[in-house]
Design a protein around this motif. Structure first.
Motif, PDB file in Angstrom:
ATOM      1  N   MET A 136      32.841  -4.481 -94.065  1.00 37.28           N
ATOM      2  CA  MET A 136      34.111  -3.748 -94.118  1.00 37.28           C
ATOM      3  C   MET A 136      34.582  -3.440 -92.700  1.00 37.28           C
ATOM      4  O   MET A 136      33.805  -3.006 -91.862  1.00 37.28           O
ATOM      5  CB  MET A 136      33.918  -2.440 -94.902  1.00 37.28           C
ATOM      6  N   SER A 137      35.847  -3.683 -92.440  1.00 35.01           N
ATOM      7  CA  SER A 137      36.377  -3.429 -91.108  1.00 35.01           C
ATOM      8  C   SER A 137      36.673  -1.952 -90.909  1.00 35.01           C
ATOM      9  O   SER A 137      36.804  -1.183 -91.869  1.00 35.01           O
ATOM     10  CB  SER A 137      37.653  -4.250 -90.889  1.00 35.01           C
ATOM     11  N   LEU A 138      36.777  -1.558 -89.663  1.00 24.99           N
ATOM     12  CA  LEU A 138      37.094  -0.174 -89.332  1.00 24.99           C
ATOM     13  C   LEU A 138      38.507   0.176 -89.804  1.00 24.99           C
ATOM     14  O   LEU A 138      39.406  -0.663 -89.769  1.00 24.99           O
ATOM     15  CB  LEU A 138      36.996   0.050 -87.834  1.00 24.99           C
ATOM     16  N   GLU A 139      38.681   1.419 -90.213  1.00 21.92           N
ATOM     17  CA  GLU A 139      40.010   1.929 -90.541  1.00 21.92           C
ATOM     18  C   GLU A 139      40.373   2.951 -89.464  1.00 21.92           C
ATOM     19  O   GLU A 139      39.660   3.933 -89.275  1.00 21.92           O
ATOM     20  CB  GLU A 139      40.035   2.589 -91.915  1.00 21.92           C
ATOM     21  N   ILE A 140      41.480   2.719 -88.776  1.00 20.47           N
ATOM     22  CA  ILE A 140      41.869   3.552 -87.643  1.00 20.47           C
ATOM     23  C   ILE A 140      43.279   4.071 -87.874  1.00 20.47           C
ATOM     24  O   ILE A 140      44.234   3.299 -87.943  1.00 20.47           O
ATOM     25  CB  ILE A 140      41.812   2.757 -86.325  1.00 20.47           C
ATOM     26  N   LEU A 141      43.402   5.382 -87.990  1.00 22.56           N
ATOM     27  CA  LEU A 141      44.706   6.009 -88.162  1.00 22.56           C
ATOM     28  C   LEU A 141      45.300   6.278 -86.780  1.00 22.56           C
ATOM     29  O   LEU A 141      44.609   6.758 -85.878  1.00 22.56           O
ATOM     30  CB  LEU A 141      44.568   7.319 -88.934  1.00 22.56           C
ATOM     31  N   THR A 142      46.577   5.966 -86.624  1.00 22.47           N
ATOM     32  CA  THR A 142      47.228   6.130 -85.329  1.00 22.47           C
ATOM     33  C   THR A 142      48.531   6.909 -85.484  1.00 22.47           C
ATOM     34  O   THR A 142      48.987   7.178 -86.588  1.00 22.47           O
ATOM     35  CB  THR A 142      47.520   4.770 -84.682  1.00 22.47           C
ATOM     36  N   SER A 143      49.115   7.258 -84.362  1.00 23.59           N
ATOM     37  CA  SER A 143      50.395   7.970 -84.344  1.00 23.59           C
ATOM     38  C   SER A 143      51.373   7.235 -83.429  1.00 23.59           C
ATOM     39  O   SER A 143      51.019   6.878 -82.296  1.00 23.59           O
ATOM     40  CB  SER A 143      50.219   9.401 -83.844  1.00 23.59           C
ATOM     41  N   GLU A 144      52.580   7.059 -83.909  1.00 27.50           N
ATOM     42  CA  GLU A 144      53.589   6.394 -83.075  1.00 27.50           C
ATOM     43  C   GLU A 144      53.889   7.197 -81.812  1.00 27.50           C
ATOM     44  O   GLU A 144      54.311   6.643 -80.797  1.00 27.50           O
ATOM     45  CB  GLU A 144      54.876   6.189 -83.874  1.00 27.50           C
ATOM     46  N   HIS A 145      53.633   8.505 -81.858  1.00 29.85           N
ATOM     47  CA  HIS A 145      53.898   9.336 -80.693  1.00 29.85           C
ATOM     48  C   HIS A 145      52.919   9.047 -79.545  1.00 29.85           C
ATOM     49  O   HIS A 145      53.218   9.362 -78.387  1.00 29.85           O
ATOM     50  CB  HIS A 145      53.820  10.817 -81.058  1.00 29.85           C
ATOM     51  N   LEU A 146      51.761   8.488 -79.868  1.00 35.02           N
ATOM     52  CA  LEU A 146      50.769   8.163 -78.846  1.00 35.02           C
ATOM     53  C   LEU A 146      50.815   6.696 -78.423  1.00 35.02           C
ATOM     54  O   LEU A 146      50.161   6.312 -77.449  1.00 35.02           O
ATOM     55  CB  LEU A 146      49.362   8.512 -79.329  1.00 35.02           C
ATOM     56  N   ASP A 147      51.543   5.866 -79.168  1.00 35.79           N
ATOM     57  CA  ASP A 147      51.694   4.470 -78.773  1.00 35.79           C
ATOM     58  C   ASP A 147      52.417   4.393 -77.426  1.00 35.79           C
ATOM     59  O   ASP A 147      53.250   5.251 -77.125  1.00 35.79           O
ATOM     60  CB  ASP A 147      52.511   3.720 -79.832  1.00 35.79           C
ATOM     61  N   PRO A 148      52.130   3.386 -76.583  1.00 36.40           N
ATOM     62  CA  PRO A 148      51.242   2.248 -76.813  1.00 36.40           C
ATOM     63  C   PRO A 148      49.811   2.473 -76.331  1.00 36.40           C
ATOM     64  O   PRO A 148      49.056   1.514 -76.180  1.00 36.40           O
ATOM     65  CB  PRO A 148      51.920   1.152 -75.988  1.00 36.40           C
ATOM     66  N   LEU A 149      49.431   3.711 -76.052  1.00 35.93           N
ATOM     67  CA  LEU A 149      48.057   3.963 -75.625  1.00 35.93           C
ATOM     68  C   LEU A 149      47.072   3.573 -76.723  1.00 35.93           C
ATOM     69  O   LEU A 149      47.346   3.768 -77.922  1.00 35.93           O
ATOM     70  CB  LEU A 149      47.863   5.438 -75.285  1.00 35.93           C
ATOM     71  N   THR A 150      45.919   3.054 -76.327  1.00 36.55           N
ATOM     72  CA  THR A 150      44.855   2.778 -77.282  1.00 36.55           C
ATOM     73  C   THR A 150      44.291   4.105 -77.771  1.00 36.55           C
ATOM     74  O   THR A 150      43.839   4.923 -76.965  1.00 36.55           O
ATOM     75  CB  THR A 150      43.742   1.946 -76.625  1.00 36.55           C
ATOM     76  N   HIS A 151      44.360   4.336 -79.071  1.00 37.41           N
ATOM     77  CA  HIS A 151      43.901   5.609 -79.625  1.00 37.41           C
ATOM     78  C   HIS A 151      43.608   5.427 -81.105  1.00 37.41           C
ATOM     79  O   HIS A 151      44.014   4.429 -81.705  1.00 37.41           O
ATOM     80  CB  HIS A 151      44.967   6.702 -79.438  1.00 37.41           C
ATOM     81  N   GLY A 152      42.932   6.388 -81.681  1.00 42.42           N
ATOM     82  CA  GLY A 152      42.724   6.321 -83.109  1.00 42.42           C
ATOM     83  C   GLY A 152      41.906   7.480 -83.655  1.00 42.42           C
ATOM     84  O   GLY A 152      41.031   8.025 -82.977  1.00 42.42           O
ATOM     85  N   PHE A 153      42.257   7.844 -84.874  1.00 39.53           N
ATOM     86  CA  PHE A 153      41.458   8.766 -85.677  1.00 39.53           C
ATOM     87  C   PHE A 153      40.716   7.879 -86.671  1.00 39.53           C
ATOM     88  O   PHE A 153      41.305   7.367 -87.628  1.00 39.53           O
ATOM     89  CB  PHE A 153      42.353   9.771 -86.400  1.00 39.53           C
ATOM     90  N   PHE A 154      39.434   7.650 -86.429  1.00 37.61           N
ATOM     91  CA  PHE A 154      38.653   6.725 -87.241  1.00 37.61           C
ATOM     92  C   PHE A 154      38.239   7.390 -88.546  1.00 37.61           C
ATOM     93  O   PHE A 154      37.800   8.544 -88.553  1.00 37.61           O
ATOM     94  CB  PHE A 154      37.407   6.267 -86.478  1.00 37.61           C
ATOM     95  N   THR A 155      38.349   6.676 -89.658  1.00 38.24           N
ATOM     96  CA  THR A 155      37.836   7.173 -90.935  1.00 38.24           C
ATOM     97  C   THR A 155      36.362   6.787 -91.032  1.00 38.24           C
ATOM     98  O   THR A 155      35.782   6.248 -90.089  1.00 38.24           O
ATOM     99  CB  THR A 155      38.624   6.595 -92.120  1.00 38.24           C
ATOM    100  N   ARG A 156      35.744   7.037 -92.173  1.00 41.79           N
ATOM    101  CA  ARG A 156      34.333   6.693 -92.338  1.00 41.79           C
ATOM    102  C   ARG A 156      34.133   5.224 -92.711  1.00 41.79           C
ATOM    103  O   ARG A 156      32.990   4.735 -92.814  1.00 41.79           O
ATOM    104  CB  ARG A 156      33.675   7.598 -93.378  1.00 41.79           C
TER     105      ARG A 156
END
Length: 249
Positions: free
Chosen positions: A1-21
């Protein structure tokens, strides 16, 4: 299963993420992407999980702190040794990935993209009440950020409907925070329901950031995607996994 990474358009284009389990190597109560080195999970599984996150962030090292529900912020300017006791980090060094662990508390990612300064904070009720979010903003300003340029995004955290507290919590909170009644609604008996993300947003707005948002995911209410300390306690499980959130210049 691949990683699920939640992002915010307000932080784009920086590499960022709220990772799920999702997408991790751990099993049992830690099933998925448990990144908590302080959990009782197998250390080799946690290492694999953290390596997967580092790869997704394009970094060889995830800067971290030993989180203690404080209002302390550190500046990270290169590779770390031992993780210092603190609950937030800031950097202006390209390539450094800041990471925060949570399991109901607020993970908050910050960026002043114009001036090249980022931050990450762990903000439970205690840390938020004591000023961790405002302190993170001030530390970013110390590295050259402009308050009005800072974007702050609260990731998955426990929502009000799941955050029941007793009268002693209400009294403690009210004694330190003026006008705090707006963060509580009456629950059953003498209980209250506390709105942690609303309080977090209020703290960020008071700190003067240009943009503040919560991405509206409740850790308690979505066991397939998120670890939750409170859900684990209610289910009488022995331990719980930790979610990771990260940002990199």
């Amino acid at each position: 299963m691949s990683l699920e990474i939640l992002t915010s358009e307000h932080l784009d284009p920086l590499t960022h993420g709220f990772f799920t389990r999702k997408g991790g190597a751990s099993s049992g109560v830690f099933a998925g992407l448990n990144c908590g080195m302080g959990s009782s999970d197998q250390s080799e599984m946690v290492t694999i999980n953290r390596e997967r996150v580092a790869a997704a962030m394009g970094s060889t090292n995830l800067a971290r702190v030993h989180q203690v529900h404080s209002a302390d912020v550190i500046v990270v300017d290169g590779p770390q040794g031992d993780a210092p006791k603190a609950d937030a980090m800031v950097t202006s060094t390209p390539g450094v990935a800041l990471s925060i662990l949570t399991a109901d508390c607020q993970p908050v990612l910050f960026a002043d993209k114009a001036n090249g300064v980022i931050g990450a904070a762990h903000a439970g009720w205690r840390g938020a009440l004591d000023g961790i979010l405002a302190n993170t903003v001030e530390a970013m300003i110390g590295l050259g950020a402009k308050k009005e340029n800072i974007v702050a995004v609260i990731g998955p955290t426990i929502s009000q409907k799941a955050y029941e507290v007793g009268p002693e919590f209400f009294d403690t909170f009210s004694a330190q925070q003026p006008d705090s009644e707006r963060f509580f609604i009456k629950g059953k008996g003498d209980r209250f329901l506390f709105d942690l993300p609303a309080f977090g947003l209020t703290c960020l707005q008071a700190a003067g950031v240009g943009t503040a948002e919560w991405i509206h995911h409740c850790t308690y209410s979505d066991p397939d995607r998120f670890f939750s300390y409170r859900r684990t306690t209610h289910n009488k499980e022995a331990d719980y996994g930790r979610l990771i959130s990260s940002i990199r210049l």
